[in-house]
Every structure is written in C-alpha cells, then in structure tokens.
Design a protein around this motif. Structure first.
Motif, PDB file in Angstrom:
ATOM      1  N   ARG A 259       4.433  47.796  21.087  1.00  0.00           N
ATOM      2  CA  ARG A 259       5.071  48.145  22.348  1.00  0.00           C
ATOM      3  C   ARG A 259       4.128  47.846  23.493  1.00  0.00           C
ATOM      4  O   ARG A 259       2.922  48.005  23.374  1.00  0.00           O
ATOM      5  CB  ARG A 259       5.433  49.626  22.374  1.00  0.00           C
ATOM      6  N   PHE A 260       4.719  47.433  24.609  1.00  0.00           N
ATOM      7  CA  PHE A 260       3.878  47.021  25.721  1.00  0.00           C
ATOM      8  C   PHE A 260       3.102  48.171  26.342  1.00  0.00           C
ATOM      9  O   PHE A 260       1.968  48.004  26.751  1.00  0.00           O
ATOM     10  CB  PHE A 260       4.720  46.284  26.765  1.00  0.00           C
ATOM     11  N   ASP A 261       3.720  49.351  26.387  1.00  0.00           N
ATOM     12  CA  ASP A 261       2.962  50.451  27.011  1.00  0.00           C
ATOM     13  C   ASP A 261       1.767  50.843  26.141  1.00  0.00           C
ATOM     14  O   ASP A 261       0.737  51.251  26.656  1.00  0.00           O
ATOM     15  CB  ASP A 261       3.858  51.653  27.374  1.00  0.00           C
ATOM     16  N   ASP A 262       1.888  50.628  24.810  1.00  0.00           N
ATOM     17  CA  ASP A 262       0.737  50.874  23.946  1.00  0.00           C
ATOM     18  C   ASP A 262      -0.368  49.850  24.202  1.00  0.00           C
ATOM     19  O   ASP A 262      -1.555  50.188  24.228  1.00  0.00           O
ATOM     20  CB  ASP A 262       1.161  50.822  22.471  1.00  0.00           C
TER      21      ASP A 262
ATOM     22  N   ARG B 159       3.593  39.210  28.989  1.00  0.00           N
ATOM     23  CA  ARG B 159       5.011  39.508  29.060  1.00  0.00           C
ATOM     24  C   ARG B 159       5.808  38.339  29.646  1.00  0.00           C
ATOM     25  O   ARG B 159       6.917  38.064  29.224  1.00  0.00           O
ATOM     26  CB  ARG B 159       5.185  40.762  29.930  1.00  0.00           C
TER      27      ARG B 159
ATOM     28  N   ASP C  63      14.651  50.984  20.623  1.00  0.00           N
ATOM     29  CA  ASP C  63      13.662  49.944  20.319  1.00  0.00           C
ATOM     30  C   ASP C  63      14.255  48.541  20.413  1.00  0.00           C
ATOM     31  O   ASP C  63      13.656  47.578  19.957  1.00  0.00           O
ATOM     32  CB  ASP C  63      13.035  50.176  18.938  1.00  0.00           C
TER      33      ASP C  63
ATOM     34  N   GLU D  56      10.765  51.549  26.786  1.00  0.00           N
ATOM     35  CA  GLU D  56       9.642  51.400  27.715  1.00  0.00           C
ATOM     36  C   GLU D  56      10.138  51.290  29.155  1.00  0.00           C
ATOM     37  O   GLU D  56       9.541  51.845  30.074  1.00  0.00           O
ATOM     38  CB  GLU D  56       8.855  50.138  27.383  1.00  0.00           C
TER      39      GLU D  56
ATOM     40  N   PRO E 178       9.714  44.820  27.987  1.00  0.00           N
ATOM     41  CA  PRO E 178      10.482  44.102  26.979  1.00  0.00           C
ATOM     42  C   PRO E 178      11.418  44.960  26.135  1.00  0.00           C
ATOM     43  O   PRO E 178      12.375  44.442  25.590  1.00  0.00           O
ATOM     44  CB  PRO E 178       9.417  43.442  26.089  1.00  0.00           C
TER      45      PRO E 178
ATOM     46  N   LYS F 171       2.927  60.494  28.471  1.00  0.00           N
ATOM     47  CA  LYS F 171       3.579  59.438  27.697  1.00  0.00           C
ATOM     48  C   LYS F 171       4.642  60.005  26.763  1.00  0.00           C
ATOM     49  O   LYS F 171       5.752  59.475  26.679  1.00  0.00           O
ATOM     50  CB  LYS F 171       2.504  58.713  26.892  1.00  0.00           C
TER      51      LYS F 171
ATOM     52  N   SER G 100      15.110  45.034  21.982  1.00  0.00           N
ATOM     53  CA  SER G 100      14.477  44.222  23.010  1.00  0.00           C
ATOM     54  C   SER G 100      15.540  43.917  24.063  1.00  0.00           C
ATOM     55  O   SER G 100      16.709  43.692  23.750  1.00  0.00           O
ATOM     56  CB  SER G 100      13.883  42.961  22.389  1.00  0.00           C
TER      57      SER G 100
ATOM     58  N   ILE H 174      -0.883  48.324  26.985  1.00  0.00           N
ATOM     59  CA  ILE H 174      -1.489  48.676  28.276  1.00  0.00           C
ATOM     60  C   ILE H 174      -2.550  49.749  28.064  1.00  0.00           C
ATOM     61  O   ILE H 174      -3.654  49.668  28.607  1.00  0.00           O
ATOM     62  CB  ILE H 174      -0.428  49.181  29.283  1.00  0.00           C
ATOM     63  N   ASP H 175      -2.215  50.743  27.229  1.00  0.00           N
ATOM     64  CA  ASP H 175      -3.172  51.831  26.984  1.00  0.00           C
ATOM     65  C   ASP H 175      -4.468  51.300  26.373  1.00  0.00           C
ATOM     66  O   ASP H 175      -5.555  51.732  26.751  1.00  0.00           O
ATOM     67  CB  ASP H 175      -2.550  52.887  26.067  1.00  0.00           C
TER      68      ASP H 175
ATOM     69  N   THR I 105       8.886  40.285  21.876  1.00  0.00           N
ATOM     70  CA  THR I 105       9.057  41.454  21.022  1.00  0.00           C
ATOM     71  C   THR I 105      10.180  41.235  20.020  1.00  0.00           C
ATOM     72  O   THR I 105      11.227  40.716  20.361  1.00  0.00           O
ATOM     73  CB  THR I 105       9.378  42.688  21.876  1.00  0.00           C
TER      74      THR I 105
ATOM     75  N   ASP J  35      13.129  42.390  17.345  1.00  0.00           N
ATOM     76  CA  ASP J  35      14.107  43.458  17.157  1.00  0.00           C
ATOM     77  C   ASP J  35      14.066  44.018  15.752  1.00  0.00           C
ATOM     78  O   ASP J  35      14.620  45.075  15.472  1.00  0.00           O
ATOM     79  CB  ASP J  35      15.509  42.916  17.418  1.00  0.00           C
TER      80      ASP J  35
END
Lengths: 204, 242
Positions: free
Chosen positions: A111-114, A145, B136, B102, B98, B115, B138, A116-117, A5, A7
C-alpha cells in the motif's frame, strides 16, 4: 487512473513494507553476485516462483508490467552479441529482468501509505537536521505512483497521432507529453490542496 | 440573516474579483449563501468553476474577501478542510492514491487522525455505501461512475459542512446519475452545485445565474431557470462558445 497496484490478494500484502523493501535491497545485491548464466537463470526461476505463489493470473499481470523492459533486454543481448560475448549479455539481461520483476512485486503488493511511512522513517536523520521531510517523502512516492499514468498518457497521444497520420509517431509529441505531465502535476497539487495539502500530515 | 450568516456553513463573498492574466473571470461579486441547496448556473466560461474553486479555497481572489463559516478558506487551509469539500468534475483529477481505502483515509489523516483511525473511518464510509469490498480495490479497476462515488465518499468522510459540486454528473449514464443524485440529495451538508444543466438543480432552494463573471439572476430556482432558458433560446448560433 493507471496504477501498478495489483487487485489480486497475495500473501505478500500482509508483510510489512519495511521488511519487503529491505528484502528487495538484499536480493538485488545478491543478483549482482551471481555471475554465471545458470545461476542467473536460477535467480529468474526463483522470482517466477514468487510470482506463481498467488497464482498464474498474478504471474501474467507481472509479465505485463515488464513489457517496457523487453526493448532493453534485446538491446543488451544484441550489443554483447556484436561484441562476441553473448553469454555475458544473457546474464545481464536475466539480472535486469529478475531485479525489475522483484521491484515490481514489492510495488504491486504494498500500500502506498505504508511505503510513505517507510520513506518517512528513512528520512528521520534529515528531519533531525531540521528539514521538513513531508514534501520530500511524498514526492518520492508520487513519482512511483505517476510513472504508469504518464506512460498511459503518452500512449494515448501516440494513438491520437496514428489516428490521423500514416507516418510513424515523431519527436513532435515530446512537448505535448511534457505539457501533459505539468498539467497532471497541477491537478494532483490541486487535489492535495483541496484536502489540506501537506499540512499536519503524517504525524511521526 | 447576518447573525445566521456567521453560522457553521454559510458562505460570505464580498467584492470578489478574480482574473487570469488579462481575462476577468469574476467581477466584484458579492453574495451570501446560506440555503441548504444552491445551484450555480451559467454557460461555459461564465465564471462558475472559478467561483467553486474560490469557495473551496483552491485559489485566492485578486480583490475582495471570501469566508466559509467565518474561515478564510484560502489562507487557513487547516480550518478550511473541515468546512469545505469539493467534488471535481473529473474524478481522475481528484484521486491521488492507487487504492480506494488509501484515497478515503488520506483526508482523515489530514484532519489529524491516526493511521488506524483513518483506516477505520474509511471502512465505515465504504460500509455506509454498501461498498465494503472496495477497500483494497485498485482505483484503476473501477468504472467512471464508481470513481465518482469514491471521490464523493472521500469528501464525505471528512464531514465538511459545505460540499461543492462541479458538474458532478458529466460523462455519467442516466442510472448512475440518478443514483449519485440520490446520494447527494440525502446529505445533510449544504450543497453548492455548479452546472450548465438546468435539470440538475431542480428542487433546489436557490439558483444563481452567472454570466460573464457577474450575477445575471438570483432567486428561487424556477424563476431563475425560466429567465436563463429564455436567454439561452434567444442566443443565436453566432453566440455559441465554439
């Protein structure tokens, strides 16, 4: 912990994960349609432009992510040069760079949770069949990941080897790397369990 | 005491034994923990971490029962994560996601929040520690101490009534330790702090000294620490865990 990811905030962060993944699929198929070196160079230039939108620093980050790829690029070109078809080799190499760079771009800005969705949504048909898709969806994302984490661990083991040996790093490190991966997996499993595991997560 | 023992946070350990293969980590341990600040002290391999993992419900006892606020924390994970949170020794073993937001939001979604609620909750927790701009970031870009703080915020966001700390200060410099300690001391939750370092639990309500999987001392901190330190001084180099 190492992650893909970025920055740096980019306009791509605001796009929906599903849209980005669909565009990635489309663009990758498109790359396989382009046949000439010139068209392929254009493809790479377009991807570079995408990386340049957030700025040169982002492009540099992107190039760093591509480091593991150069070996394959060299191999492909060398092989085709031996087969007296260097041009085809260059085309394939450019395609490889463009495709991986695009995929990285999505990973770096999503984003990772996105993610996942999106994966969970794609798995909806399986869920209809009565399968519990939560662990599967989570597993797919965890693989993405943890690849950089495992690569980092491997390079640390290489350092440990080189610190005490003048010889090149040998095959003997394969087992420790594997065991390290299992160890990491156990730590993640425990971290998940400490916060409820996969129970009740992601209500549709 | 027994009436209060079933109250929200208290930990009931009855006849707990825990083995790893042929090695016995805890032997027939019986304890009731209800003080607000409890230190668990002991040498390397004395069973401290095993006890913390048991109370967090990460492992099951081989014999005996263990309840936190009336919940069997190993069997009933859904209820357990509302009761107990654990701060691991190494933040890299705790952080799953990451980015900071999250990581914080994950636990809240595990509690059944949507969510967007989970994201709001994560932001609120960051704001409480004055770290709004981390959302945001990392995790990779944070220092060791900052990652510790992320882990602590992730645990706090879930509002458990008991928080287990497993050597939370190892590897941290003095100012970072002091700051983290300040945060921990100000928490209303019950703290169970596992450590080999006597200074880490000064000012606590109760100390339990574990040795070879058994309770070697239990009582007011000053008293237990005095005996513990005397025993450590008395231990020759031949007893060192090398």
């Amino acid at each position: 912990m190492l992650t893909l990811t970025s920055d740096i905030r980019t306009p791509y962060h605001g796009l929906r994960a599903g849209v980005k993944l669909a565009a990635l699929c489309g663009a990758t198929v498109g790359l396989f349609w382009l046949q000439s070196v010139a068209a392929m160079a254009g493809g790479v230039a377009a991807v570079t432009a995408l990386y340049l939108v957030p700025g040169p620093r982002f492009l540099r980050d992107g190039l760093r992510q591509l480091k593991p790829l150069w070996v394959f690029v060299a191999l492909v070109i060398a092989w085709h040069a031996v087969m007296l078809d260097a041009m085809a080799g260059v085309t394939i190499a450019l395609r490889l760079v463009a495709a991986v760079a695009l995929a990285n771009l999505v990973t770096m800005t999503t984003r990772f949770d996105d993610l996942i969705d999106v994966v969970m949504w794609l798995l909806t048909p399986l869920r209809r069949l009565g399968l519990n898709t939560v662990p599967l969806g989570f597993a797919i994302v965890l693989v993405v990941r943890f690849i950089p984490v495992l690569m980092d661990k491997a390079s640390k083991l290489f350092d440990a080897w080189r610190a005490r040996s003048a010889r090149r790093v040998g095959w003997q490190v394969a087992l420790p790397i594997t065991l390290g991966a299992i160890d990491d997996a156990e730590h993640v499993a425990e971290a998940l369990r400490a916060r409820g595991g996969l129970i009740a997560s992601q209500e549709a | 005491m027994t009436v209060q023992a079933v109250a929200d946070g208290s930990i009931e350990i009855i006849g707990v034994t825990c083995c790893f293969g042929s090695r016995v980590a805890l032997r027939d341990l019986t304890l009731t923990l209800s003080e607000r600040r409890i230190g668990i002290i002991g040498r390397n391999g004395s069973g401290k971490t095993t006890l913390a993992r048991l109370v967090a419900g990460l492992i099951a006892p081989d014999a005996g029962t263990l309840h936190v606020g009336g919940v069997d924390v190993h069997a009933d994970r859904k209820a357990a994560i509302r009761k107990v949170g654990i701060l691991f020794q190494n933040p890299d073993h705790q952080i799953i996601f990451p980015t900071v937001e999250e990581e914080l939001a994950f636990g809240l979604r595990q509690l059944g929040q949507t969510k967007s609620d989970a994201r709001k909750g994560a932001h609120a927790m960051l704001a409480r520690f004055g770290r709004e701009n981390w959302h945001d970031r990392s995790v990779d870009s944070l220092s060791q101490g900052q990652r510790h703080l992320v882990c602590l915020m992730a645990v706090l966001a879930m509002q458990p009534s008991v928080i287990l700390l497993d050597e939370p200060f190892s590897g941290l410099d003095i100012p970072t330790t002091r700051a983290l300690r300040g945060y921990l001391d100000s928490l209303p939750a019950m703290l169970v702090h596992v450590t080999h370092d006597p200074t880490a639990i000064s000012g606590y309500d109760r100390a339990i000294w574990l040795d070879d999987g058994r309770v070697a001392g239990d009582g007011p901190v000053a008293e237990v620490l005095e005996r513990y330190l005397a025993a450590m001084e008395g231990a020759g180099d031949a007893d060192a865990d090398l």
